[in-house]
Design a protein around this motif. Structure first.
Motif, short mmCIF file in Angstrom:
data_model
loop_
_atom_site.label_atom_id
_atom_site.label_comp_id
_atom_site.label_asym_id
_atom_site.label_seq_id
_atom_site.Cartn_x
_atom_site.Cartn_y
_atom_site.Cartn_z
N LEU A 57 43.36 35.76 39.18
CA LEU A 57 42.29 36.49 38.48
C LEU A 57 40.99 35.75 38.27
O LEU A 57 40.00 36.08 37.83
N GLY A 58 41.42 34.12 38.74
CA GLY A 58 40.26 33.41 38.58
C GLY A 58 40.40 32.77 37.31
O GLY A 58 39.10 32.14 36.75
N ILE A 59 41.47 32.81 36.36
CA ILE A 59 41.41 32.39 35.17
C ILE A 59 42.26 31.19 35.02
O ILE A 59 43.40 31.39 35.24
N ASP A 60 41.60 30.19 34.74
CA ASP A 60 42.40 28.90 34.44
C ASP A 60 42.36 28.57 32.92
O ASP A 60 41.94 29.37 32.17
N ASN A 61 42.76 27.41 32.46
CA ASN A 61 43.12 27.23 31.25
C ASN A 61 41.68 27.00 30.33
O ASN A 61 41.83 26.77 29.47
N ASP A 62 40.72 26.60 31.16
CA ASP A 62 39.33 26.70 30.52
C ASP A 62 38.60 28.03 30.20
O ASP A 62 37.35 28.01 29.72
N LYS A 63 39.11 28.96 30.73
CA LYS A 63 38.71 30.38 30.34
C LYS A 63 38.50 31.20 29.16
O LYS A 63 39.93 31.17 28.76
N GLN A 64 37.67 31.85 28.65
CA GLN A 64 37.77 32.94 27.84
C GLN A 64 37.73 34.12 28.40
O GLN A 64 37.03 34.42 29.20
N VAL A 65 38.84 34.89 27.95
CA VAL A 65 39.42 36.05 28.56
C VAL A 65 38.93 37.15 27.48
O VAL A 65 39.03 37.31 26.32
N SER B 283 32.08 30.42 31.47
CA SER B 283 33.46 30.12 31.00
C SER B 283 34.26 31.65 30.82
O SER B 283 35.37 31.76 30.47
N LEU B 284 33.52 33.02 30.78
CA LEU B 284 34.04 34.16 30.45
C LEU B 284 34.55 34.75 31.75
O LEU B 284 34.04 34.78 32.72
N VAL B 285 35.93 35.23 31.44
CA VAL B 285 36.36 36.45 32.61
C VAL B 285 36.61 37.71 31.88
O VAL B 285 37.72 37.68 30.73
N VAL B 286 36.15 38.46 32.26
CA VAL B 286 36.56 40.15 31.87
C VAL B 286 37.62 40.72 32.63
O VAL B 286 37.35 40.77 33.89
N VAL B 287 38.71 40.89 32.01
CA VAL B 287 39.71 41.88 32.66
C VAL B 287 39.77 43.21 32.39
O VAL B 287 40.15 43.70 31.30
N ASP B 288 39.59 44.05 33.44
CA ASP B 288 39.34 45.37 33.17
C ASP B 288 40.88 45.81 33.57
O ASP B 288 41.44 45.59 34.79
N ILE B 289 41.65 46.52 32.62
CA ILE B 289 43.04 46.91 32.78
C ILE B 289 43.26 48.25 33.04
O ILE B 289 44.45 48.63 32.69
N ARG B 290 41.99 49.20 33.32
CA ARG B 290 42.24 50.44 33.19
C ARG B 290 43.30 50.81 34.19
O ARG B 290 43.18 50.45 35.28
N SER B 291 44.09 51.82 34.08
CA SER B 291 44.84 52.37 35.23
C SER B 291 44.24 53.36 35.91
O SER B 291 43.53 54.29 35.65
N PRO B 292 44.72 53.35 37.19
CA PRO B 292 44.16 54.61 38.26
C PRO B 292 44.92 55.86 37.58
O PRO B 292 45.88 55.91 37.01
N ALA C 126 32.86 45.38 43.74
CA ALA C 126 34.16 44.76 43.33
C ALA C 126 34.24 43.26 43.44
O ALA C 126 33.79 42.91 44.23
N VAL C 127 34.80 42.71 42.47
CA VAL C 127 35.02 41.08 42.31
C VAL C 127 36.25 40.55 42.97
O VAL C 127 37.43 41.37 42.51
N LYS C 128 36.02 39.53 43.83
CA LYS C 128 37.36 39.16 44.37
C LYS C 128 37.33 37.67 44.22
O LYS C 128 36.89 36.72 44.79
N PRO C 129 38.20 37.31 42.95
CA PRO C 129 38.27 35.96 42.38
C PRO C 129 39.14 35.29 43.34
O PRO C 129 40.14 35.70 44.00
N GLU C 130 38.92 33.91 43.34
CA GLU C 130 39.47 33.06 43.97
C GLU C 130 40.84 32.51 43.03
O GLU C 130 40.78 32.37 41.68
N GLN C 131 41.83 32.15 43.65
CA GLN C 131 43.08 31.72 43.22
C GLN C 131 42.90 30.46 42.49
O GLN C 131 42.29 29.49 43.14
N VAL C 132 43.26 30.27 41.15
CA VAL C 132 43.10 28.95 40.50
C VAL C 132 44.54 28.80 39.85
O VAL C 132 45.15 29.53 39.75
N ALA C 133 44.67 27.35 39.19
CA ALA C 133 45.97 26.98 38.52
C ALA C 133 45.65 27.42 37.04
O ALA C 133 44.74 27.20 36.28
#
Length: 307
Positions: free
Chosen positions: A103-111, A45-54, A162-169
């Motif tokens: 990002l593979g984040i739907d409404n059931d994911k913990q971010v 259920s967990l999605v880790v979102v890395d927001i560090r900028s280049p 590198a993680v390549k997530p699938e598009q979700v709703a």
């Protein structure tokens, strides 16, 4: 103009569905530490979102990231947008919802949001993204306190895959109650709503200003709590609730008062909003997304200098 935009957004979201988003809640806390993240990293259920900028040396995500984290740099992913003539605003809800789904984040994911952990302004990227999820009705969101810096210090695993997530709703359930309009800011003083300017003291006093702001000074009636005071630079982490209570008290703001935070573009303001609303627990806190970039652009709106 801003009121009309928000009304339009609300109408779109009502068409998208009613009711609060349902999501897996692995934690109720606004901040988690590296130990919590390590213990939960394998949860589906967990999605880790890395927001560090280049930076000049490239994308830090490519050099190494928390295993399984998705790459969504703060300045390039599209977390913010130019709306009308105002920069750094919340994008149209359907647009940002689609991006979050990518990002593979739907409404059931913990971010879990991971900033670099370098300084208070860098932490503001995380609080701004956190605020965005909350505005979209997604409560299952938290920030890694100390960011990537804390993860590395805790000797957490690092991956270069590198993680390549699938598009979700991802369905947004817009919460206009978390956003203050320019009209609400103008009426704040007469309605007993505290205005909290989260910019550095020199900008609040009118001695300096951001290039995106048309005039020097602050919104009449505002008090200053600089965003840097919400961050412990020595430890690289957010300050505790009792420290925020002291900051509010020194500024003459009640712990439970209705309040609106602002800065130049709603970046530093999100640090103050996060501290007051999420860490200290005053849910009467809104953020003025347009901030001084919008306010000072209209010459009919007053701006005052304190020095």
């Amino acid at each position: 103009m801003r009121s009309r935009i928000l009304a339009g957004i609300a109408a779109v979201v009502m068409m998208m569905g009613a009711g609060a988003a349902q999501a897996e809640r692995l934690t109720e806390k606004p901040l988690v530490d590296a130990g919590w993240l390590a213990d939960n990293l394998g949860n589906d259920s967990l999605v880790v979102v890395d927001i560090r900028s280049p930076g000049k040396s490239g994308n830090p995500y490519d050099a190494g990231h928390i295993p399984g984290a998705v790459d969504a740099p703060y300045g390039k992913f599209g977390w913010r947008a130019k709306v009308g003539d105002v920069v750094g605003m919340l994008p149209p809800v359907d647009v940002i919802a689609q991006r979050i789904g990518s990002l593979g984040i739907d409404n059931d994911k913990q971010v879990v949001i991971v900033p670099a952990g370098e300084n208070s302004s860098d932490f503001g990227a995380a609080t701004r993204v956190y605020w965005t999820f909350k505005v979209l009705g997604h409560d299952a969101v938290t920030i890694l306190d100390g960011g990537q810096r804390a993860w590395v210090a805790a000797k957490g695993d690092i991956s270069t895959e590198a993680v390549k997530p699938e598009q979700v709703a991802f369905t947004a359930h817009f919460r206009p109650e978390l956003i203050a309009t320019a009209d609400e800011v103008a009426a704040a003083k007469s309605k007993g709503v505290a205005l909290i300017d989260a910019r550095p003291e020199a900008q609040f006093a009118g001695q300096s200003k951001s290039p995106v702001v048309a005039r020097f000074g602050a919104i009449p009636g505002a008090v200053n709590i600089s965003q840097s005071q919400f961050y412990d630079a020595k430890d690289g982490k957010f300050v505790a609730a009792d420290v925020i209570e002291q900051l509010a008290g020194k500024a003459g703001v009640s712990e439970n008062s209705k309040e609106i935070t602002y800065c130049n573009t709603g970046h530093w303001a999100s640090v103050a909003w996060f501290g007051l609303s999420e860490v200290m627990g005053n849910k009467n806190t809104k953020m003025y997304d347009g901030s001084m970039a919008e306010w000072a652009a209209d010459p009919s709106r007053d701006v005052v200098k304190t020095r």
